[in-house]
Scaffold this active site. Structure first.
Site, short mmCIF file in Angstrom:
data_model
loop_
_atom_site.label_atom_id
_atom_site.label_comp_id
_atom_site.label_asym_id
_atom_site.label_seq_id
_atom_site.Cartn_x
_atom_site.Cartn_y
_atom_site.Cartn_z
N ASP A 1 -20.29 80.54 4.17
CA ASP A 1 -19.67 79.65 5.17
C ASP A 1 -20.70 79.09 6.16
O ASP A 1 -20.54 79.20 7.38
CB ASP A 1 -18.61 80.42 5.97
CG ASP A 1 -17.64 81.18 5.09
OD1 ASP A 1 -17.26 80.67 4.03
OD2 ASP A 1 -17.23 82.29 5.50
N GLU B 1 -8.77 74.91 3.90
CA GLU B 1 -9.56 75.59 4.95
C GLU B 1 -10.91 74.88 5.09
O GLU B 1 -11.15 73.86 4.45
CB GLU B 1 -9.76 77.07 4.60
CG GLU B 1 -10.54 77.30 3.32
CD GLU B 1 -10.61 78.77 2.88
OE1 GLU B 1 -9.97 79.64 3.52
OE2 GLU B 1 -11.27 79.05 1.87
O1 FUB Z 1 -15.54 83.91 4.61
C1 FUB Z 1 -14.17 84.16 4.68
C2 FUB Z 1 -13.38 82.95 4.34
O2 FUB Z 1 -13.70 82.53 3.03
C3 FUB Z 1 -13.69 81.74 5.18
O3 FUB Z 1 -13.15 81.80 6.46
C4 FUB Z 1 -13.13 80.69 4.30
O4 FUB Z 1 -13.47 79.39 4.65
C5 FUB Z 1 -13.68 81.11 2.96
O5 FUB Z 1 -14.97 80.66 2.75
#
Ligand code: FUB
Length: 348
Positions: A42, A249
């Site tokens: 991320d 997301e």
């Molecule tokens: O790293 C945990 C979660 O996985 C992140 O918040 C999302 O965007 C995904 O990458």
């Protein structure tokens, strides 16, 4: 998060040496992990004082069984990476913030971001509170590499995951956020929480990402959280069945030639897509794919201009072959003359 990994962990001897000295990939990646001594994911990249700083999640093996809520992503701290130039030596600046130093935090420190204003650096991070609800925290430091000191409470009115803070040309800062499934966005309608809220059905309108302007103190929202309209070329919002295009997301906003680019992950279809608008609040019109699916279930990125070139920071699972043990990478991003982005395929 149950997609069966398309990685075959074949004997290392059949891997192309060029694919990765210690990697698990069959296909040849276009770029290599920035670091390999810890797992990172991320990546939110920024240039501060002429140096590149990457604010990633710090993945580790917590031994928690994989599920659709992402319980296996049980991260407990953040490490900030820095480098003088793309391709240069990458420094791990050690623990920047530990969950034990966040008084209200329960578990799962997910994707962070950072911003700078008036001599102070701000680290924004999502973590579940002690009642298992994701909130956004903020921590401050006089150095972009930390260590950071967390505020005693989460940002009032914040919820869900993946904060991304964009500074507009007029000096205003906006936080974009949200993530469905394990990120809990489906539980928030009109900024009110409903614990047992369900995911949308294919013929229902898809969930929308959120934005709020930050106050001058950078530690609170100056307004009610708003939904962002993400529309197709005909101005229609996406249905849940459009899951190769709808928001899941990993929001990120950058500005290019006066236009606002909102990019995001489509989650269960694993694309990073983008949409363009004329205001930081949208609406944003869908334009296409920035990054095609990478190895591993998640796809998450940032886009930043460095010395006149544009770069995409992203992650995959090249080193581990495991969804929750990722490694951050960077590659150049190119625009077409009409401002559209050339889609990136992370493997040749
Ligand atoms: O790293 C945990 C979660 O996985 C992140 O918040 C999302 O965007 C995904 O990458």
């Amino acid at each position: 998060m149950n997609r069966i990994l398309s990685i075959s962990i074949l004997s290392l001897s059949v891997l192309s040496v060029a694919a990765q000295e210690k990697g698990t990939l069959k296909k040849k990646p276009i770029s290599q992990p920035l670091v390999s001594h810890i797992f990172t994911a991320d990546p939110s990249a920024h240039v501060f004082n002429g140096k590149i700083y990457v604010y990633p999640s710090h993945d580790f093996e917590a031994g928690i069984k994989e599920d659709d809520l992402g319980s296996h992503f049980a991260m407990r701290d953040y490490h900030i990476l820095s480098m003088d130039s793309i391709g240069g030596k990458v420094t791990d600046n050690g623990i920047a913030l530990d969950i034990k130093d966040v008084p209200w935090a329960g578990r799962q420190m997910w994707a962070p971001d950072a911003a700078f204003k008036d001599g102070t650096y701000y680290l924004y991070f999502p973590v579940k509170d002690k009642t298992d609800i994701f909130r956004m925290g903020v921590a401050t430091s006089k150095s972009p590499a930390g260590p950071f000191k967390a505020e005693k409470e989460p940002i009032k009115g914040s919820y869900s995951i993946d904060p991304s803070v964009f500074k507009d040309s007029d000096g205003s800062y906006y936080m974009y956020f949200g993530g469905i499934w394990g990120g809990q966005l489906q539980r928030w309608a009109n900024n009110k929480y409903t614990a047992d809220a369900q995911l949308r059905k294919p013929d229902e309108e898809a969930f929308l990402p959120r934005v709020a302007k930050l106050s001058a103190d950078m530690k609170s929202f100056s307004e009610e959280v708003r939904s962002i309209k993400l529309v197709d070329a005909n101005g229609k919002t996406f249905m849940e069945s459009n899951n190769d295009k709808r928001f899941f997301e990993a929001s990120w906003v950058h500005k290019y030639k006066g236009k606002y680019y909102f990019s995001y992950s489509t989650g269960d279809t694993h694309n990073i897509c983008y949409a363009i608008g004329d205001s930081p609040y949208g609406p944003f019109t869908y334009k296409g794919i920035v990054l095609k699916p990478v190895e591993g279930w998640t796809n998450h990125h940032s886009i930043v201009e460095i010395k006149g070139k544009w770069y995409l920071f992203y992650h995959d699972t090249q080193i581990s072959g495991k969804t929750h043990l990722r490694n951050v990478k960077v590659t150049e991003l190119k625009y077409n003359p009409d401002g559209t982005i050339q889609a990136i395929e992370a493997y040749k």
